[in-house]
Enzyme design. Structure first.
Site, PDB file in Angstrom:
ATOM      1  N   ARG A 113      -8.086  -0.006  10.876  1.00 47.94           N
ATOM      2  CA  ARG A 113      -7.615   0.302  12.236  1.00 47.94           C
ATOM      3  C   ARG A 113      -8.046  -0.773  13.218  1.00 47.94           C
ATOM      4  NH1 ARG A 113      -8.208   6.855  11.665  1.00 47.94           N
ATOM      5  NH2 ARG A 113      -6.174   7.068  10.658  1.00 47.94           N
ATOM      6  N   THR A 169       2.165   6.559   2.090  1.00 49.49           N
ATOM      7  CA  THR A 169       3.034   7.438   2.874  1.00 49.49           C
ATOM      8  C   THR A 169       4.224   7.960   2.069  1.00 49.49           C
ATOM      9  OG1 THR A 169       2.437   6.139   4.798  1.00 49.49           O
ATOM     10  CG2 THR A 169       4.363   7.565   5.019  1.00 49.49           C
ATOM     11  N   GLU A 170       4.535   9.231   2.289  1.00 51.09           N
ATOM     12  CA  GLU A 170       5.687   9.856   1.629  1.00 51.09           C
ATOM     13  C   GLU A 170       6.562  10.496   2.694  1.00 51.09           C
ATOM     14  OE1 GLU A 170       4.462  12.484  -1.480  1.00 51.09           O
ATOM     15  OE2 GLU A 170       3.411  10.864  -2.566  1.00 51.09           O
ATOM     16  N   THR A 215      -0.998   7.305  14.141  1.00 45.80           N
ATOM     17  CA  THR A 215      -0.404   7.200  15.478  1.00 45.80           C
ATOM     18  C   THR A 215      -1.491   7.334  16.546  1.00 45.80           C
ATOM     19  OG1 THR A 215      -0.108   9.562  15.612  1.00 45.80           O
ATOM     20  CG2 THR A 215       1.750   8.293  14.704  1.00 45.80           C
ATOM     21  N   TYR A 243       0.878  -1.179   0.000  1.00 43.03           N
ATOM     22  CA  TYR A 243       0.000   0.000   0.000  1.00 43.03           C
ATOM     23  C   TYR A 243       0.909   1.219   0.000  1.00 43.03           C
ATOM     24  CZ  TYR A 243      -3.765   2.984   2.071  1.00 43.03           C
ATOM     25  OH  TYR A 243      -4.704   3.928   2.361  1.00 43.03           O
ATOM     26  N   ILE A 293       7.112   1.742   3.256  1.00 47.13           N
ATOM     27  CA  ILE A 293       6.051   0.930   2.674  1.00 47.13           C
ATOM     28  C   ILE A 293       6.266  -0.531   3.070  1.00 47.13           C
ATOM     29  CG2 ILE A 293       4.880   0.253   0.544  1.00 47.13           C
ATOM     30  CD1 ILE A 293       4.761   3.294   1.322  1.00 47.13           C
ATOM     31  N   ALA A 345       4.578  13.269   3.847  1.00 43.62           N
ATOM     32  CA  ALA A 345       3.131  13.097   3.952  1.00 43.62           C
ATOM     33  C   ALA A 345       2.820  11.788   4.647  1.00 43.62           C
ATOM     34  CB  ALA A 345       2.475  13.122   2.562  1.00 43.62           C
ATOM     35  N   GLY A 346       2.545  11.862   5.947  1.00 42.07           N
ATOM     36  CA  GLY A 346       2.199  10.665   6.706  1.00 42.07           C
ATOM     37  C   GLY A 346       0.704  10.548   6.781  1.00 42.07           C
ATOM     38  N   GLU A 369      -0.854   3.017  10.571  1.00 41.08           N
ATOM     39  CA  GLU A 369      -2.290   3.232  10.361  1.00 41.08           C
ATOM     40  C   GLU A 369      -2.811   4.384  11.223  1.00 41.08           C
ATOM     41  OE1 GLU A 369      -2.938   2.019   7.360  1.00 41.08           O
ATOM     42  OE2 GLU A 369      -4.977   1.867   8.124  1.00 41.08           O
TER      43      GLU A 369
END
Lengths: 546, 407, 263
Positions: free
Chosen positions: A247, A129-130, A371, A126, A165, A133-134, A369
């Site tokens: 989640r 995330t960058e 914090t 998936y 990832i 960018a979280g 997923e």
């Protein structure tokens, strides 16, 4: 969604446990953990439909899977977490990676891709995330540009970087979130695509068996039919839509890993003799390091399962509930693992026992997923709206339900849960009057208190059922005692922590403490020690020394 | 009652198998004569299920059932053969468990005021009659036939059922061995008798046989009674009951029974037997001294000092299930509920914590000495001498001490 | 080839403990499993099916929850399953159980082979297999390791004292299977478990199998459990502590004192 029956679930988990016992003994896990190695062969076997075929549980039956529902999936997540959270994460990543297809894909895409994942046992990742960018996906910098032929969009060229990832370096297919001209969108990228590369496997604190890698996309071409849903700009909606249950899955990870650590500690406590008797007979030890954790984990279980059944009953979204489940379960799991090290003393601090590894592993569940802090914000945001909209009736309604439950079934602590919910209502109202949500700290602490009060109510509801979920290893006497202990603590915490929050930010109005129900919450503490002693005894009966 | 139903076509298959020659065929239908004992051999071979036996409810007259029987198991004598393996010879010996059953049976029979009888089935086994008498038998029922040389389920079941039907014993005891556990349930099923498996204790309670046995992997004991059916039957675990000193002068009455034996009754045929026990490897079930190791021994290499000690004491090496599971010793050396029950004069338990399943398999030993680091190890609860300490430090010193003495 | 496998659901006795105070079994948290010997019998039935074709029926007697072990057998590849479940069976000892299972086998129909585990780990009696064989008037081979079928004959390796023997019998025959040490039992994959849900699983009552009421349950059971209690422990012996050399010489003293070595 109907899902599986209890017997089939039980048999599948038995197969999983037997496979793990035979193929993944602790010595191997320890070695892989030390070497920071992804066990590709084990994952291959777990996806092999003649050996386990575990991934099929996550795929709808119309696409060749077994059509597990949310409850089934949380159960398998818990079972996986008992084995190893790194391996669990790899399985989870396939599920998460295929989610955008399931949620937003066209029928054609679902049939093609879900079918391939089922049949070819593809590992999926998936890619959201960058580096910058979280949880805040709006800051996305990966770009997808049109490739036009004869005036028609025939494909996209994607350029950018992804970070952390799971399965990144080992996945066959990656779903990549990128900003297309029409807005953020999901694309399917195969690992063989030109211009696609994965970085090295990160050297992490825990879940070291899970391959975590950065991805680099340098002008990667994908055909137009690899745009999930066929329409640009749906990406963020598609990502949000699944948080409720993704989640929940991470919550189940916290639950499973926490219990694995606690079981180890409970069994150890019966073998370790100190000052003439086993540790398990020492009240100071059990009531500090063991019982409170068992109580929190079982409370989280009640909340997770209630939410899972609601999702399976076709309620949608439930993002706040997903966040409460994740916050309660993963923080409980993390604390349990920490205490398990303490419970094993010097042994717990060595790698000869699994608890230090569980501690390192389970920490990730408080991070990925979303914090725990994001969870607190999400919870507070969601319930704040409910409080305002209902003019304070939201929690009063729930408290009244607890009153009724208390009358019907006085042994599950519903009365204390009602106290917690009413105290919460008072605190929320005072926060509103004094406009204290302008303090981010107050908002986030409210998130935590909301989770605690609602979890107490869910636990009381579950403990009052005539038959418990198959996942509950305890009899009614033990589980109701746990529910009482949790609810008592919630009642007092809500009063004290709520008052502390308000006092810290502004004046405490006259009569607030009385309205809060502090006297009743204090009175509710009677019998707490006896209940905890009972729980300690029951724990050693269920988890006997080997 | 035996009845030949209308299904019978007179095929005659049942005629030769009847041990008592009680069946003949007339007018295309089998006819049963007075010699019938209701042994059921004919029912076994009737393909048409045309023979029905109904036995009178035993409860009608329990007092008619008298005497305590012991089924005698013989075993071939083994000799060293090629490659160190043992080989079967033609000679037979009584299994030691027979002595144990007779010794225990003697006391029970005395308490009941009834006869103790041995049931001796085989070929050329008459020579054992005096030995059986010396361990307490008042009477020996002897059935000899070439076809009975080796144990066979069908033949032996037929013979013993016939004897029981004829003589109506009150109690029948069998050894809980491969043979006894194969034979007894077959007989019980046929005559609707009670059978208690693998007993570790026998006594008389209100005139009934009180049978004690472990269950749930040795975690609990159960006392079993069989109040309304006869005979009361039990298989009894070897090496648990005490055998008495034989009294060589005692004699037994010999009752020869001569049922007709038809080899064709035997539906299972042995093609070959292989003995896997190795010559020189001390077997634990008959050893006087057992030096046994558990998880605490840790490695195969460290088992060597236990072997040395066993040699010095003239005993065998045993192991706990944990040690066997760890691959430190073969399954043949495993002591306990899931291994072999032992009753040596000396049991030296080294690094064995004492799981209940181990303890039930060795607690009948005369003297139990346990060495363990953990002063609370359950093994100490059955030990006469509890040595708290590290076996790896103690055993080499003990071995050295013993060697010193030998010099 | 038509095979019937008789199985039993048992508590995992390795997880059972006794309350030292009350002497009662602590059943809390003890999982129910397919008796491991029966699991091995199922494995053999399926192995023979793979070689010779045919159908495998799995049969058990027990409460409704015992369905779980039948589902496991179905998931492993058995074709159909029968559960004997009736309050009238309650209290059955090995005799009454053998009788009921034999009646059920008759109702199932023609068969070539019946496989059982040699014993169940909760009772450890090893009596039901031979009991069923006798009730059906067929030969038995107990404590088997392996089975080969050629034509209408079975060639079987079984345990004897100090070794094993190879025996031969015409079909139909009943074999009770012993479980080799550390043998890895088969477990079904997830999709096999799911597929098993659509296989035939019938529940039969005492009336369904035509059982005579006086031959089942407590009434049909010659043996009665009189009392259950924890195993007695010996009186506490003498405890010695000290250095390794002290302990070694103490051991020598003990051996001398008990006449195992000469003074």
């Amino acid at each position: 969604m109907p899902g599986l029956d209890a017997i089939s679930r039980g048999l599948m988990f038995d197969s999983l446990k037997q496979y793990a016992k035979r193929r993944i003994p602790y010595d191997l896990l320890r070695e892989l953990d030390r070497k920071n190695e992804f066990p590709a062969d084990i994952l291959k076997e777990m996806y092999d439909t003649d050996i386990l075929g575990i991934h099929l549980l996550l795929i709808p039956s119309e696409y060749g899977g077994l059509g597990g529902n949310t409850f089934d999936i949380t159960r398998v997540c818990e079972a996986l977490a008992h084995i190893d959270l790194g391996i669990a994460t790899s399985v989870f990543a396939t599920f998460l990676g295929s989610d955008p297809i399931r949620v937003g894909g066209t029928e054609e895409q679902k049939r093609h891709w879900m079918g391939r994942i089922a049949k070819e046992a593809l590992l999926v990742a998936y890619g959201a995330t960058e580096p910058d960018a979280g949880s805040d996906l709006v800051a996305l910098t990966t770009r997808a540009t049109h490739v036009v032929k004869n005036g028609k969009i025939v494909g996209y060229r994607i350029t950018g970087n992804k970070q952390w990832i799971s399965n990144g370096g080992v996945a066959d297919v990656i779903t990549i979130l990128a900003a297309a001209p029409g807005g953020p969108s999901w694309f399917l990228v195969e690992k063989t695509a030109e211009g696609f590369s994965a970085n090295h496997h990160e050297d992490k604190y825990g879940i070291r068996l899970s391959n975590t890698a950065g991805l680099a996309l340098d002008d990667v071409y994908v055909p137009a039919d690899h745009l999930i849903g066929g329409v640009e700009g749906q990406g963020l909606l598609q990502a949000q839509a699944v948080f409720g249950y993704t989640r929940l899955m991470v919550a189940a990870f916290g639950l499973g890993a926490g219990w694995e650590a606690l079981e180890t500690a409970i069994r150890y406590s019966q073998q370790r003799i100190q000052a003439g008797g086993p540790l398990s007979k020492k009240q100071g030890y059990m009531l500090k390091l063991i019982v409170p954790n068992a109580v929190k984990l079982e409370a989280a279980r009640a909340y997770i399962e209630e939410t899972a059944h609601r999702l399976d009953g076709d309620e949608h979204g439930l993002q706040t509930e997903g966040a409460i489940a994740k916050l309660s379960a993963t923080e409980a799991g993390n604390k349990t693992a920490e205490d398990a090290i303490q419970a094993l003393g010097g042994y717990g601090y060595t790698k000869d026992f699994p608890v230090e590894k569980i501690k390192r592993d389970v920490k990730i569940t408080c991070i990925y997923e979303g914090t725990s802090e994001i969870m607190e914000m999400t919870i507070q945001r969601g319930r704040w709206q409910e409080h305002l909209k209902s003019r304070g009736q939201y929690y009063e309604g729930q408290a009244a339900e607890m009153d009724r439950l208390q009358a019907e079934c006085p042994s599950v602590g519903a009365g204390s849960a009602a106290l917690a919910l009413r105290a919460l209502n008072q605190v929320l109202e005072q926060v509103r009057l004094q406009r204290l949500t302008r303090h981010q700290h107050v908002s986030m602490r409210l998130g935590e208190l909301i989770a605690q009060a609602e979890t107490a109510a869910a636990f009381a509801r579950a403990a009052a059922q005539p038959h418990y979920s198959e996942s509950v290893r305890f009899d009614a006497e033990a589980w109701q005692a746990m529910s009482r202990v949790y609810a008592r603590e919630a009642a007092l915490d809500l009063c004290l922590k709520g008052t502390k929050l308000i006092l810290g930010a502004g004046p405490l109005p006259e009569g607030f403490v009385q309205a809060l129900g502090l006297d009743a919450a204090l009175a509710a503490q009677a019998g707490s020690l006896e209940d905890q002693d009972l729980i300690a005894r029951k724990l050693t009966e269920v988890f006997k020394s080997r | 009652m035996i009845e030949i139903t209308s299904k019978c076509t007179g095929c005659s298959r049942c005629v030769p198998v009847c041990p008592f020659g009680a069946i003949h065929v007339a007018d295309k239908k089998a006819v049963v004569g007075e010699a019938c004992t209701l042994c059921g051999a004919c029912v076994q071979v009737c393909a048409l299920e045309a023979i029905e036996i109904s036995r009178p409810e035993a409860s009608a007259d329990l007092s008619a059932w008298k005497g305590l029987w012991v089924f005698v198991e013989t075993a071939p004598v083994l000799k060293p053969g090629k490659g160190g393996h043992l080989e079967i010879t033609d000679a037979k010996t009584l299994k030691p468990v027979t002595h144990e059953l007779l010794s225990a049976g003697r006391k029970l029979a005395d308490e009941l005021g009834q006869e103790l009888c041995a049931v001796l089935v085989g070929d050329q086994v008459e020579g054992f009659v005096d030995e059986l008498a010396s361990y307490g038998a008042d009477k020996v029922y002897l059935v000899q036939d070439e076809a009975l040389k080796d144990y066979n389920t069908d033949l032996y079941a037929m013979v013993v059922i016939g004897l029981i039907a004829k003589h109506k014993p009150n109690i029948v005891l069998y050894p809980a061995t491969y043979v006894g556990r194969d034979l007894a349930p077959r007989i019980a099923a046929e005559i609707h008798a009670g059978l208690t498996a693998d007993c570790t204790g026998l006594s008389i309670k209100d005139g009934l046989l009180l049978q004690t046995r472990p269950a749930f992997g040795g975690n609990i004991m159960a006392d079993i009674l069989c109040p309304n059916m006869r005979p009361q039957m039990a298989t009894v675990r070897p090496n648990v009951l005490r055998k008495d000193e034989p009294q060589p002068l005692k004699k037994a009455a010999l009752v020869r029974e001569t049922p007709k034996i038809d080899k064709n009754v035997a539906r299972v045929k042995t093609l070959e037997k292989r003995i896997t026990a190795v010559h020189g490897e001390k077997k634990i079930d008959q050893a006087n001294v057992i030096v046994s190791g558990g998880r605490g021994v840790k490695t195969k290499d460290k088992f060597k000092v236990l072997e040395e000690l066993a040699d010095l004491l003239g005993g065998a090496v045993g192991a706990s299930r944990a040690a066997v599971d760890m691959g430190l010793k073969p399954k043949t050396q495993q002591v306990g509920q899931s291994g072999t029950t032992v009753m040596p004069r000396l049991y030296l338990a080294c690094g064995i914590s004492g799981a209940i399943q181990h303890i039930v398999g060795m607690r009948a030993s005369d003297v139990i000495v346990a060495i363990n680091k953990d002063p609370n190890a359950p093994i100490f609860s059955v030990a006469k001498y509890a040595i708290v300490g590290d076996l790896h430090d103690i055993l080499p010193r003990l071995a050295a001490g013993l060697k010193e003495k030998k010099k | 080839m038509r095979t019937v496998v008789c199985v039993k659901q048992v508590p995992d006795t390795t997880e059972v403990k006794v309350d030292p105070q009350t002497g009662t079994l602590i059943r809390a948290g003890v999982p129910s499993i397919l008796n491991p010997y029966d699991h091995f019998a199922v494995e053999w039935a399926l192995k023979l099916k793979a070689r010779h074709g045919g159908e495998v029926t799995v049969l058990t007697m027990g409460p409704p929850q015992a369905k779980a072990v039948l589902q496991l057998a179905l998931a492993l590849g058995c074709d159909r399953a029968m559960l004997l479940s009736d309050r009238a069976f309650a209290g059955s000892d090995t005799w009454a159980t053998s009788y009921a299972l034999a009646r059920a086998v008759k109702k199932i129909g023609k068969f070539d082979l019946i496989l059982c585990g040699q014993q169940a780990i909760d009772g450890d009696t090893a009596q039901v297999g031979p009991g069923v064989a006798q009730s059906l008037h067929i030969p038995q081979i107990t404590f088997c390791d392996s089975i080969e079928v050629e034509g209408r004959k079975a060639k079987v390796q079984r345990h004897i004292d100090d070794g094993y023997e190879i025996v031969e019998a015409k079909l139909p025959v009943l074999c009770t299977m012993s479980l080799p040490h550390a043998h890895p039992l088969p477990w079904p994959s997830f999709p096999k478990v799911a597929q098993a849900r659509s296989k035939v699983l019938e529940v039969w009552t005492a009336a369904d199998i035509g059982a005579e009421p006086e031959k089942i349950g407590l009434k049909g059971s010659p043996t009665q459990v009189h009392k259950v209690y924890p195993p007695p422990l010996r009186a506490k012996g003498t405890v010695f502590t000290g250095s390794a050399s002290e302990m070694a010489s103490k051991l020598l003293d003990i051996l001398r004192q008990e006449n195992f070595i000469k003074p």
